[in-house]
Design an enzyme around this catalytic site. Sequence first.
Site, PDB file in Angstrom:
ATOM      1  N   SER A  42       0.832  -1.199   0.000  1.00  0.00           N
ATOM      2  CA  SER A  42       0.000   0.000   0.000  1.00  0.00           C
ATOM      3  C   SER A  42       0.875   1.260   0.000  1.00  0.00           C
ATOM      4  CB  SER A  42      -0.952  -0.037   1.203  1.00  0.00           C
ATOM      5  OG  SER A  42      -1.998   0.888   1.065  1.00  0.00           O
ATOM      6  N   ASP A 156      -5.552  -3.823  -2.157  1.00  0.00           N
ATOM      7  CA  ASP A 156      -4.490  -3.514  -1.192  1.00  0.00           C
ATOM      8  C   ASP A 156      -3.800  -4.768  -0.652  1.00  0.00           C
ATOM      9  OD1 ASP A 156      -3.259  -2.681   1.441  1.00  0.00           O
ATOM     10  OD2 ASP A 156      -4.098  -0.771   0.814  1.00  0.00           O
TER      11      ASP A 156
END
Length: 332
Positions: A42, A156
């Site tokens: 991320s 993510d």
Amino acid sequence: MSAPTRVALALGSGGARGYAHIGVIQALEERGYEIVSIAGTSMGALVGGLHAAGQLDAYTDWVTHLTQRDVLRLLDPSLKSPGAIRADKILARVRELLGGALIEQLPVPFTAVATDLLTRKEVWFQRGPVDAAIRASIALPSIITPVMLNGRLLADGGLLNPVPIAPTAASGADLTVAVSLAGEVEDHRGRTPVSESSAPRPTEEWLERFRRTATQVLDRDLVRNVTARIRSIRPGAGPGEVDELVDHTVEEVVEEVYGALPPGLRTLDVMELSLDTMQALVTRYRLAGYPPDLLVSVPKNACRTLDFHKAGELVDLGRRLTEEALDDLDGR
């Protein structure tokens, strides 16, 4: 002169708290450490990819001058997409800085971690465009839209690997440094409370008493109360009147049992707290499997997920926490 200590760096996920990664890198380099491998999830992938490409200073200069109004314009909200924001405007600037760089050509080995939502597997990007890998890795569910890439629905990486140490295992580094953005909350005096995992384990007697008490509460205060109040309906009441009384009674009893929700609690807050809870647990297991030599832990209350206008103070926080961790390491 002795050779500098070679560091493998694992940068975790956590939204805007990821700006702390910039301060971590600054502190390491100022102390003379050489970063020879980076893996990121991320925001960790974004910061790590930019550093590996030699563009982190330019990115830092940009984000530390953004105001809250600037950030709101850049977030690019979407009502119809499967995510609150598209993040295209932010990624456009990142893409411009990277200039089409490929992961396999970076001077520092780099891995971006994403999650394949269809196969429920972790995906490592170690080849291909850096910007595409970053875009896949930052797609926080319900907040930033996922992407389709090579037939995979990618989101993510923090869903499965919030602090990706494993991709750095073959780096041959002298020191593995991991940065978690889900650290324990600090109180107003800067002290970190005792974590739940270090508290005494409850006894079987305590657990049984808790189960019995919980059952009694639900039975007495919810089921029985609702039943008793509904029985008080006068004979001959029409169906509409009965339905109205049932709805009112259930709402009234639930409030008595559970209490009021925190004031100002929003849907986004619930999503953020839920993700933090899940990632904290996954992080604990991941770090147990791949323990780093040095862990820098950024408190999860340092800022909210979308507080991207607070870059300056988060960079400073990351620098301070890293310096403290390095001081402790040197003192061992």
